[in-house]
Each structure stands twice: as structure tokens, then as C-alpha cells.
Design a protein around this motif. Structure first.
Motif, short mmCIF file in Angstrom:
data_model
loop_
_atom_site.label_atom_id
_atom_site.label_comp_id
_atom_site.label_asym_id
_atom_site.label_seq_id
_atom_site.Cartn_x
_atom_site.Cartn_y
_atom_site.Cartn_z
N GLY A 5 0.81 -1.21 0.00
CA GLY A 5 0.00 0.00 0.00
C GLY A 5 0.85 1.26 0.00
N SER B 194 -4.16 6.15 4.26
CA SER B 194 -3.48 4.99 3.68
C SER B 194 -4.45 4.20 2.81
CB SER B 194 -2.89 4.10 4.77
OG SER B 194 -3.91 3.52 5.55
N SER C 208 -4.45 0.35 0.78
CA SER C 208 -3.66 -0.87 0.68
C SER C 208 -4.50 -2.03 0.16
CB SER C 208 -3.06 -1.23 2.04
OG SER C 208 -4.07 -1.56 2.97
N SER D 221 -4.56 -6.35 0.66
CA SER D 221 -4.04 -7.48 1.44
C SER D 221 -4.73 -8.75 0.99
CB SER D 221 -4.25 -7.25 2.94
OG SER D 221 -5.62 -7.14 3.24
#
Length: 125
Positions: A41, A53, A55, A57
């Protein structure tokens, strides 16, 4: 920018009953599948106290296995998983030692939760 990579090993464990039939008792061992997790990220600082942020996953879990006493390990069909998510978060510094982290996760695969909402308040000594 940030990234992570992880491996989780599962150790076998014995149970008094591994049968799904409530009328039958079958002792045995269960070994959950090992899992690989990765993510990446980027974080943007708006000012000295606030950052955003974004990101991705993903957690890939192998099939679980069952074993009767002194038997062979048998894979459990459908027990493997692929749980991927897109995450958006905001971090705000409440003080020099404390931050408030808020994160919204959106599931991208059928094995992932549709949405997750996380609040954390880390404290640094």
C-alpha cells in the motif's frame, strides 16, 4: 509505500470428536492449512497529525486435513480460502504518544468479509 509478507504454520491437534454427526463420536486429529499473507500500500500525509493509507491485502490458506487415530491424513474439500481486501484508513495523532487509527476494509473475494471497520488507539511508550 509499504509492503508485508507473512507465513503461518498450523500444528496438528487431537480432539475427542471430529465427526459432524451428533449421534457418533469419532476421535481424531485436525491440521489447519498453512497460510501465506501478503499486502502492499501507500500512505499520504495531509499534515503533521493526519495521514491517509490505501492498501491491498490477501491471505491464501491451504486445505485443512483430518486423521483418524493411526490413519492417514485426508484433505477437507472446500477448506482452502483466498481472502483479499482493499483497505482505506485514516491515522490521526491525538498526542505525542497516542494515535487514532480508523480503517475500512472492502472484501474482494468470496472468502473475505464484505466489509470490516477497525478502530485502534496505539500508545507509544
Amino acid at each position: 509505500m509499504f509492503a508485508n509478507l507473512a507465513y503461518t504454520h498450523a500444528f496438528p491437534r487431537s480432539f475427542a470428536d471430529v465427526d459432524t454427526d451428533p449421534q457418533t463420536t469419532t476421535p481424531g486429529s485436525v491440521k489447519l492449512g498453512d497460510a501465506y499473507t501478503y499486502g502492499a500500500g501507500v500512505a499520504f500525509a495531509f499534515n503533521e497529525r493526519t495521514s491517509l493509507s490505501l492498501s491491498f491485502s490477501d491471505k491464501l490458506s491451504a486445505k485443512a486435513s483430518l486423521r483418524a487415530p493411526k490413519g492417514r491424513w485426508a484433505k477437507v474439500t472446500g477448506s482452502d480460502a483466498n481472502a483479499a481486501a482493499f483497505n482505506m484508513g485514516v491515522t490521526y495523532a491525538l498526542s505525542r504518544h497516542t494515535t487514532l487509527v480508523t480503517m475500512l476494509g472492502i472484501g474482494l473475494t468470496p472468502d473475505a468479509p464484505n466489509f470490516t471497520l477497525t478502530f485502534k488507539i496505539p500508545y507509544t511508550l
